[in-house]
Design a protein around this motif. Structure first.
Motif, PDB file in Angstrom:
ATOM      1  N   ARG A 111      23.554 -12.149 -43.611  1.00 48.40           N
ATOM      2  CA  ARG A 111      24.884 -12.709 -43.385  1.00 48.40           C
ATOM      3  C   ARG A 111      25.922 -11.721 -43.918  1.00 48.40           C
ATOM      4  O   ARG A 111      25.748 -11.151 -44.986  1.00 48.40           O
ATOM      5  CB  ARG A 111      25.051 -14.045 -44.103  1.00 48.40           C
ATOM      6  CG  ARG A 111      23.975 -15.074 -43.819  1.00 48.40           C
ATOM      7  CD  ARG A 111      24.086 -15.792 -42.531  1.00 48.40           C
ATOM      8  NE  ARG A 111      25.288 -16.612 -42.441  1.00 48.40           N
ATOM      9  CZ  ARG A 111      25.654 -17.212 -41.324  1.00 48.40           C
ATOM     10  NH1 ARG A 111      24.936 -17.086 -40.228  1.00 48.40           N
ATOM     11  NH2 ARG A 111      26.741 -17.939 -41.282  1.00 48.40           N
ATOM     12  N   THR A 118      30.087 -11.323 -44.704  1.00 49.77           N
ATOM     13  CA  THR A 118      31.347 -12.031 -44.840  1.00 49.77           C
ATOM     14  C   THR A 118      32.464 -11.161 -44.286  1.00 49.77           C
ATOM     15  O   THR A 118      32.814 -10.131 -44.868  1.00 49.77           O
ATOM     16  CB  THR A 118      31.628 -12.387 -46.315  1.00 49.77           C
ATOM     17  OG1 THR A 118      30.562 -13.198 -46.790  1.00 49.77           O
ATOM     18  CG2 THR A 118      32.945 -13.148 -46.447  1.00 49.77           C
ATOM     19  N   ASP A 137      31.988 -16.074 -43.505  1.00 51.80           N
ATOM     20  CA  ASP A 137      30.557 -15.783 -43.458  1.00 51.80           C
ATOM     21  C   ASP A 137      30.039 -15.883 -42.023  1.00 51.80           C
ATOM     22  O   ASP A 137      30.228 -16.896 -41.358  1.00 51.80           O
ATOM     23  CB  ASP A 137      29.829 -16.771 -44.369  1.00 51.80           C
ATOM     24  CG  ASP A 137      28.395 -16.392 -44.624  1.00 51.80           C
ATOM     25  OD1 ASP A 137      28.111 -15.184 -44.738  1.00 51.80           O
ATOM     26  OD2 ASP A 137      27.551 -17.303 -44.723  1.00 51.80           O
ATOM     27  N   ARG A 138      29.368 -14.804 -41.549  1.00 54.35           N
ATOM     28  CA  ARG A 138      28.864 -14.747 -40.175  1.00 54.35           C
ATOM     29  C   ARG A 138      27.476 -14.120 -40.150  1.00 54.35           C
ATOM     30  O   ARG A 138      27.095 -13.344 -41.021  1.00 54.35           O
ATOM     31  CB  ARG A 138      29.784 -13.896 -39.291  1.00 54.35           C
ATOM     32  CG  ARG A 138      31.198 -14.424 -39.162  1.00 54.35           C
ATOM     33  CD  ARG A 138      31.181 -15.679 -38.296  1.00 54.35           C
ATOM     34  NE  ARG A 138      32.496 -16.072 -37.877  1.00 54.35           N
ATOM     35  CZ  ARG A 138      33.191 -17.065 -38.421  1.00 54.35           C
ATOM     36  NH1 ARG A 138      32.710 -17.742 -39.422  1.00 54.35           N
ATOM     37  NH2 ARG A 138      34.381 -17.378 -37.945  1.00 54.35           N
ATOM     38  N   ASP A 139      26.726 -14.414 -39.086  1.00 52.94           N
ATOM     39  CA  ASP A 139      25.428 -13.790 -38.865  1.00 52.94           C
ATOM     40  C   ASP A 139      25.637 -12.319 -38.524  1.00 52.94           C
ATOM     41  O   ASP A 139      26.577 -11.973 -37.815  1.00 52.94           O
ATOM     42  CB  ASP A 139      24.714 -14.498 -37.712  1.00 52.94           C
ATOM     43  CG  ASP A 139      23.296 -14.020 -37.551  1.00 52.94           C
ATOM     44  OD1 ASP A 139      23.116 -12.932 -36.944  1.00 52.94           O
ATOM     45  OD2 ASP A 139      22.378 -14.690 -38.027  1.00 52.94           O
ATOM     46  N   ARG A 140      24.770 -11.453 -38.980  1.00 53.07           N
ATOM     47  CA  ARG A 140      24.947 -10.018 -38.766  1.00 53.07           C
ATOM     48  C   ARG A 140      24.878  -9.633 -37.283  1.00 53.07           C
ATOM     49  O   ARG A 140      25.342  -8.581 -36.887  1.00 53.07           O
ATOM     50  CB  ARG A 140      23.962  -9.206 -39.592  1.00 53.07           C
ATOM     51  CG  ARG A 140      22.580  -9.161 -39.054  1.00 53.07           C
ATOM     52  CD  ARG A 140      22.151  -7.695 -38.903  1.00 53.07           C
ATOM     53  NE  ARG A 140      21.192  -7.584 -37.855  1.00 53.07           N
ATOM     54  CZ  ARG A 140      21.445  -7.081 -36.647  1.00 53.07           C
ATOM     55  NH1 ARG A 140      22.614  -6.644 -36.311  1.00 53.07           N
ATOM     56  NH2 ARG A 140      20.499  -7.011 -35.744  1.00 53.07           N
ATOM     57  N   ARG A 141      24.341 -10.495 -36.440  1.00 58.80           N
ATOM     58  CA  ARG A 141      24.282 -10.200 -35.010  1.00 58.80           C
ATOM     59  C   ARG A 141      25.658 -10.190 -34.348  1.00 58.80           C
ATOM     60  O   ARG A 141      25.801  -9.714 -33.237  1.00 58.80           O
ATOM     61  CB  ARG A 141      23.345 -11.181 -34.301  1.00 58.80           C
ATOM     62  CG  ARG A 141      21.881 -10.941 -34.690  1.00 58.80           C
ATOM     63  CD  ARG A 141      20.983 -11.971 -34.105  1.00 58.80           C
ATOM     64  NE  ARG A 141      21.236 -13.240 -34.798  1.00 58.80           N
ATOM     65  CZ  ARG A 141      20.475 -14.314 -34.683  1.00 58.80           C
ATOM     66  NH1 ARG A 141      19.433 -14.302 -33.888  1.00 58.80           N
ATOM     67  NH2 ARG A 141      20.762 -15.409 -35.341  1.00 58.80           N
ATOM     68  N   GLU A 142      26.684 -10.703 -35.055  1.00 56.64           N
ATOM     69  CA  GLU A 142      28.047 -10.632 -34.541  1.00 56.64           C
ATOM     70  C   GLU A 142      28.658  -9.246 -34.749  1.00 56.64           C
ATOM     71  O   GLU A 142      29.714  -8.955 -34.215  1.00 56.64           O
ATOM     72  CB  GLU A 142      28.957 -11.660 -35.235  1.00 56.64           C
ATOM     73  CG  GLU A 142      28.679 -13.082 -34.859  1.00 56.64           C
ATOM     74  CD  GLU A 142      29.746 -14.034 -35.379  1.00 56.64           C
ATOM     75  OE1 GLU A 142      30.847 -13.576 -35.771  1.00 56.64           O
ATOM     76  OE2 GLU A 142      29.480 -15.244 -35.377  1.00 56.64           O
ATOM     77  N   HIS A 195      33.202  -5.970 -36.198  1.00 56.10           N
ATOM     78  CA  HIS A 195      32.982  -7.387 -35.885  1.00 56.10           C
ATOM     79  C   HIS A 195      33.175  -7.581 -34.383  1.00 56.10           C
ATOM     80  O   HIS A 195      34.185  -8.084 -33.911  1.00 56.10           O
ATOM     81  CB  HIS A 195      33.936  -8.272 -36.697  1.00 56.10           C
ATOM     82  CG  HIS A 195      33.494  -9.695 -36.724  1.00 56.10           C
ATOM     83  ND1 HIS A 195      34.154 -10.656 -37.435  1.00 56.10           N
ATOM     84  CD2 HIS A 195      32.439 -10.330 -36.130  1.00 56.10           C
ATOM     85  CE1 HIS A 195      33.543 -11.824 -37.269  1.00 56.10           C
ATOM     86  NE2 HIS A 195      32.500 -11.641 -36.488  1.00 56.10           N
TER      87      HIS A 195
END
Length: 90
Positions: A2, A4, A10-15, A57
């Motif tokens: 994850r 931030t 906080d976001r999933d690294r796939r974004e 991002h």
């Protein structure tokens, strides 16, 4: 993993799109020769420990983010907008 985002939270690294180390590479002189240019284009350090990486991002706000993380366990220590870390070695 994850990440931030300073703007989105906080976001999933796939974004995110991983760009590489958040330090400028020293570009060889035009006349440096094939070996110097081959090294510059193809070889990168692969440290075990804390690094500063540049991430985009991609599926979120479009911000460039410097992520300080440990490559041994992917623990993220800090995230900051790239524009805010200019002049601090990024």
């Amino acid at each position: 993993m994850r990440i931030t985002c300073p703007l989105c939270g906080d976001r999933d690294r796939r974004e995110f799109y991983y760009q590489g180390a958040a330090v400028a590479l020293e570009r060889p002189a035009p006349e440096a020769g094939a070996e110097a240019w081959d090294d510059y284009v193809h070889n990168r350090d692969n440290p075990a420990g804390v690094t500063r990486d540049l991430w985009y991002h991609e599926t979120g706000c479009g911000a460039w983010i410097v992520v300080t993380r440990d490559t041994r366990d992917h623990a993220i220590h800090e995230t900051a907008l790239a524009r805010d870390v200019t002049g601090r070695g990024a």
